[in-house]
Design a protein around this motif. Structure first.
Motif, PDB file in Angstrom:
ATOM      1  N   GLU A   1      19.530   4.691  26.349  1.00  0.00           N
ATOM      2  CA  GLU A   1      20.270   4.108  25.225  1.00  0.00           C
ATOM      3  C   GLU A   1      21.702   4.635  25.117  1.00  0.00           C
ATOM      4  OE1 GLU A   1      17.337   5.765  24.879  1.00  0.00           O
ATOM      5  OE2 GLU A   1      16.001   4.045  24.706  1.00  0.00           O
TER       6      GLU A   1
ATOM      7  N   SER B   1      23.528   5.779   7.471  1.00  0.00           N
ATOM      8  CA  SER B   1      23.120   4.433   7.042  1.00  0.00           C
ATOM      9  C   SER B   1      23.088   4.343   5.518  1.00  0.00           C
ATOM     10  CB  SER B   1      21.759   4.039   7.636  1.00  0.00           C
ATOM     11  OG  SER B   1      20.711   4.792   7.070  1.00  0.00           O
TER      12      SER B   1
ATOM     13  N   ILE C   1      22.885  -1.943   9.105  1.00  0.00           N
ATOM     14  CA  ILE C   1      21.844  -2.550   9.946  1.00  0.00           C
ATOM     15  C   ILE C   1      21.849  -1.929  11.342  1.00  0.00           C
ATOM     16  CG2 ILE C   1      21.145  -4.711  11.067  1.00  0.00           C
ATOM     17  CD1 ILE C   1      22.232  -6.129   8.462  1.00  0.00           C
ATOM     18  N   GLU C   2      23.039  -1.741  11.906  1.00  0.00           N
ATOM     19  CA  GLU C   2      23.148  -1.145  13.243  1.00  0.00           C
ATOM     20  C   GLU C   2      22.590   0.279  13.253  1.00  0.00           C
ATOM     21  OE1 GLU C   2      27.253  -3.600  14.290  1.00  0.00           O
ATOM     22  OE2 GLU C   2      27.356  -1.513  13.635  1.00  0.00           O
TER      23      GLU C   2
ATOM     24  N   SER D   1      20.386   1.552  11.237  1.00  0.00           N
ATOM     25  CA  SER D   1      18.931   1.485  11.061  1.00  0.00           C
ATOM     26  C   SER D   1      18.252   1.218  12.402  1.00  0.00           C
ATOM     27  CB  SER D   1      18.567   0.407  10.038  1.00  0.00           C
ATOM     28  OG  SER D   1      19.104   0.736   8.776  1.00  0.00           O
ATOM     29  N   ARG D   2      18.863   0.352  13.190  1.00  0.00           N
ATOM     30  CA  ARG D   2      18.329   0.043  14.523  1.00  0.00           C
ATOM     31  C   ARG D   2      18.478   1.264  15.442  1.00  0.00           C
ATOM     32  NH1 ARG D   2      21.364  -4.271  15.750  1.00  0.00           N
ATOM     33  NH2 ARG D   2      22.923  -2.910  16.674  1.00  0.00           N
ATOM     34  N   ASP D   3      19.594   1.962  15.324  1.00  0.00           N
ATOM     35  CA  ASP D   3      19.830   3.141  16.159  1.00  0.00           C
ATOM     36  C   ASP D   3      18.793   4.222  15.905  1.00  0.00           C
ATOM     37  OD1 ASP D   3      22.042   1.775  17.090  1.00  0.00           O
ATOM     38  OD2 ASP D   3      23.490   2.964  15.949  1.00  0.00           O
TER      39      ASP D   3
ATOM     40  N   GLU E   1      15.763   3.879  15.467  1.00  0.00           N
ATOM     41  CA  GLU E   1      14.574   3.573  16.250  1.00  0.00           C
ATOM     42  C   GLU E   1      14.788   3.817  17.739  1.00  0.00           C
ATOM     43  OE1 GLU E   1      13.536  -0.436  15.243  1.00  0.00           O
ATOM     44  OE2 GLU E   1      13.394   0.023  13.123  1.00  0.00           O
ATOM     45  N   MET E   2      16.053   3.872  18.161  1.00  0.00           N
ATOM     46  CA  MET E   2      16.345   4.024  19.592  1.00  0.00           C
ATOM     47  C   MET E   2      16.302   5.462  20.058  1.00  0.00           C
ATOM     48  SD  MET E   2      19.474   1.323  20.079  1.00  0.00           S
ATOM     49  CE  MET E   2      19.527   1.535  21.852  1.00  0.00           C
TER      50      MET E   2
END
Length: 166
Positions: free
Chosen positions: A58, A122, A157-158, A160-162, A164-165
């Motif tokens: 990632e 976030s 939003i970005e 929040s996604r990060d 999970e990465m």
């Protein structure tokens, strides 16, 4: 860590709200000055990890995203400067000192616990969205603030996604 993040955010917001009561553009300028710091911190740690051979799948994606986020926050900062947000020396002194503390705190935080660092940022981006929308409620003609609010929500939003990465 989420409770600590919430506490730190609540205290910081209360202080900034008190200081900048009735001064929305100056407040936005201070917030945009410090808003870039976590993205710079994330990039610094990602570069360090890469230099130490600790790159993940990632890694490249996160570096590109955080660079784009820092550029976007700089655009917001320039807009607030154009509106006079940085005209008072006391605002500049306050923001520049706060950003130094915040940057180095986020470097350490992201190095030790990236998920919690993303969570804190976030939450800050979500608060920024709410702050801009509150202003927009009283100034519906200010379309630029509406665009900035949308950008801040996208960062939320970005991030929040990060989370999970990593």
């Amino acid at each position: 860590m989420k409770k600590l993040n919430s506490l730190v955010l609540s205290v910081t917001v209360a202080i900034i709200d008190f200081i900048y009561r009735g001064l929305p553009i100056q407040r936005f300028w201070v917030l945009e000055t410090i808003a870039r710091a976590p993205y710079f911190a994330f990039l610094s740690v990602l570069h360090l990890r890469e230099s130490l051979g600790l790159r993940t799948e990632e890694h490249y994606y996160l570096m590109k995203e955080h660079f784009a986020q820092s550029v976007n926050e700089t655009e917001h900062l320039k807009e607030m400067e154009r509106r006079g947000g940085a005209d008072r020396w006391i605002d500049r002194v306050f923001a520049y000192h706060l950003v130094l503390v915040y940057y180095w705190s986020m470097v350490i935080y992201y190095f030790i616990d990236p998920v919690s660092a993303y969570h804190l940022n976030s939450e800050i981006e979500f608060h920024a969205t709410e702050t801009y929308l509150d202003y927009l409620w009283d100034h519906p003609e200010d379309t630029k603030i509406g665009e900035i609010a949308a950008d801040e929500m996208n960062h939320y939003i970005e991030l929040s996604r990060d989370m999970e990465m990593v």
